[in-house]
Design a protein around this motif. Structure first.
Motif, PDB file in Angstrom:
ATOM      1  N   VAL A 238       0.809  -1.225   0.000  1.00 50.29           N
ATOM      2  CA  VAL A 238       0.000   0.000   0.000  1.00 50.29           C
ATOM      3  C   VAL A 238       0.841   1.273   0.000  1.00 50.29           C
ATOM      4  O   VAL A 238       0.525   2.210  -0.762  1.00 50.29           O
ATOM      5  N   ILE A 242       0.437   4.244  -2.752  1.00 48.62           N
ATOM      6  CA  ILE A 242       0.102   5.617  -2.368  1.00 48.62           C
ATOM      7  C   ILE A 242       0.923   6.629  -3.152  1.00 48.62           C
ATOM      8  O   ILE A 242       0.419   7.688  -3.555  1.00 48.62           O
ATOM      9  N   LEU A 251      -6.067   5.902   0.917  1.00 50.92           N
ATOM     10  CA  LEU A 251      -5.268   4.697   1.137  1.00 50.92           C
ATOM     11  C   LEU A 251      -4.466   4.765   2.423  1.00 50.92           C
ATOM     12  O   LEU A 251      -4.307   3.762   3.120  1.00 50.92           O
ATOM     13  N   PHE A 300      -8.413   0.363  -4.928  1.00 55.62           N
ATOM     14  CA  PHE A 300      -7.598   1.370  -4.259  1.00 55.62           C
ATOM     15  C   PHE A 300      -8.315   2.710  -4.298  1.00 55.62           C
ATOM     16  O   PHE A 300      -7.830   3.704  -4.846  1.00 55.62           O
ATOM     17  N   PHE A 304     -11.704   0.653  -0.593  1.00 53.47           N
ATOM     18  CA  PHE A 304     -10.612   0.066   0.175  1.00 53.47           C
ATOM     19  C   PHE A 304     -10.921   0.133   1.667  1.00 53.47           C
ATOM     20  O   PHE A 304     -10.629  -0.806   2.420  1.00 53.47           O
TER      21      PHE A 304
END
Length: 412
Positions: A238, A242, A251, A300, A304
């Motif tokens: 993640v 980002i 996120l 995403f 999420f």
């Protein structure tokens, strides 16, 4: 109780600040490492750090008992300062390795030190509340660091280093205002040094103890391993997403949603586990966990947050029920420390494996399928549960649900 709580305010602040600085550093390892190294090497370095911490837990326990919990918490926080200091200088492979090494050893005394300090200081009538406060303030720190992550990833490594250094400096300062150690937690037999307990017991003691507690014990080992692999993959992938995502704010908050779900639903799920059929709760909990995890990597965006919340809710539902089931099966309670320790050991192994797997798969199949691969392990765990459960009689409601050990949804 209120006066005791106020007395420990500096220590609660220490937990928040240390977790902010530590969680930020852990989240930054994969994006920073990707600037100078292939991702598979970054994954090995992250997993290797977890293995080093695992190997150091026994000597750490001995040193904590000998020299004092607060003193070694000060030392470990001081060591973590160098994780930030290294990033302040010209970013290179050398400064990256120094930062990663300092953070690795900065975590060695943190977990066992905090647990021992809390248990040695807590009034006997309020030990459970003290443990809950530990989890709450630690989760607040992780959530705040996650909320800041999208902003901090846009900064230079030097600025990142300064932020981590300042957080750790203030955290170190709060320890000097925290109540001093009074008595060893081990002296009052409040604390079990779990991994040490495992390693000084023979394997012939462990296997019969686990077999007697099947299928709950086997499933706790398996879910501990696969869920930690899953979360290890999440925290590797993640932050990389980002950097290139327009939804960086969503996120980054999403990384904190895993702890938020436990705070919101933890007590409610505990009451449900108290009155419901354990087999059904494990069945639906693992299914919800695995399916939500599969959808997580392909959304995403705002979804999420939803799938992350559902995934952790399913995880907590299954975990609470399995611990309750284990308690019901364990009539003698002669090997509580041994069984609990080996379960935690499998979780630690998962946190070592997760980043390594993510580092190899990320460049080969991308972030979405990397997360999907980890979620498939959870689905395989659900399938294995179906086979195990057929060989055991149905279990009705259990009315004495023990306090299960806190399962971190983050390595730190």
């Amino acid at each position: 109780m209120k006066s005791i709580f106020r007395k420990f305010i500096p220590f609660w602040m220490f937990l928040v600040l240390y977790k902010i600085g530590g969680a930020l550093h852990y989240s930054l390892i994969s994006p920073l490492g990707a600037k100078i190294l292939p991702l598979w090497i970054v994954g090995i370095l992250m997993g290797g750090g977890s293995i080093i911490q695992l190997l150091c837990d026994v000597p750490a326990g001995h040193l904590l008992d000998r020299f004092g919990y607060l003193k070694l918490l000060k030392i470990t926080t001081f060591i973590f300062l160098f994780a930030g200091i290294a990033l302040i200088f010209n970013f290179s492979l050398v400064t990256f390795i120094i930062s990663l090494t300092a953070a690795t050893f900065g975590w060695v005394f943190f977990g066992p030190g905090v647990n021992a300090y809390i248990l040695s200081q807590a009034p006997k009538d309020h030990a459970g509340k003290f443990i809950s406060l530990r989890d709450i303030f630690g989760s607040i720190g992780v959530f705040l660091s996650s909320a800041l992550l999208g902003f901090i990833l846009a900064l230079s490594p030097t600025s990142m280093g300064w932020i981590i250094l300042i957080m750790m400096l203030i955290a170190l300062g709060t320890l000097f205002f925290s109540p001093q150690d009074t008595i060893s937690a081990h002296a009052e037999q409040k604390l079990s040094t779990q991994h040490h307990h495992i390693r000084r017991n023979y394997i012939h003691q462990l296997l019969p103890a686990l077999k007697k507690l099947n299928p709950a014990s086997s499933m706790l080992l398996l879910t501990g391993l696969t869920s930690s692999i899953f979360y290890g993959v999440i925290w590797f992938v993640v932050p990389l997403v980002i950097i290139e995502s327009a939804n960086s704010g969503i996120l980054s908050i999403g990384l904190g949603i895993f702890d938020l779900a436990v705070v919101v639903f933890g007590f409610l799920l505990g009451k449900v586990a108290d009155k419901s059929n354990k087999r059904a709760l494990v069945f639906f909990g693992l299914l919800l966990f695995s399916l939500s995890g599969m959808f997580l990597g392909f959304n995403f965006n705002l979804l999420f947050l939803l799938f992350g919340f559902l995934a952790t809710t399913g995880d907590e539902m299954a975990s609470l029920s399995l611990w309750s089931w284990l308690h019901d099966l364990d009539k003698e309670h002669a090997h509580d420390g041994l069984v609990s320790g080996i379960i935690n050991l499998f979780q630690d192994l998962g946190w070592a494996i997760g980043p390594m797997v993510a580092g190899f798969l990320f460049t080969l199949i991308g972030p979405s399928w990397t997360i999907m691969s980890a979620a498939l392990l959870l689905f395989v765990t659900w399938i294995i549960y179906q086979f195990l459960i057929r060989h055991h009689r149905p279990l009705g409601s259990i009315f004495d649900v023990p306090q299960k050990p806190h399962r971190a949804r983050h390595r730190i």
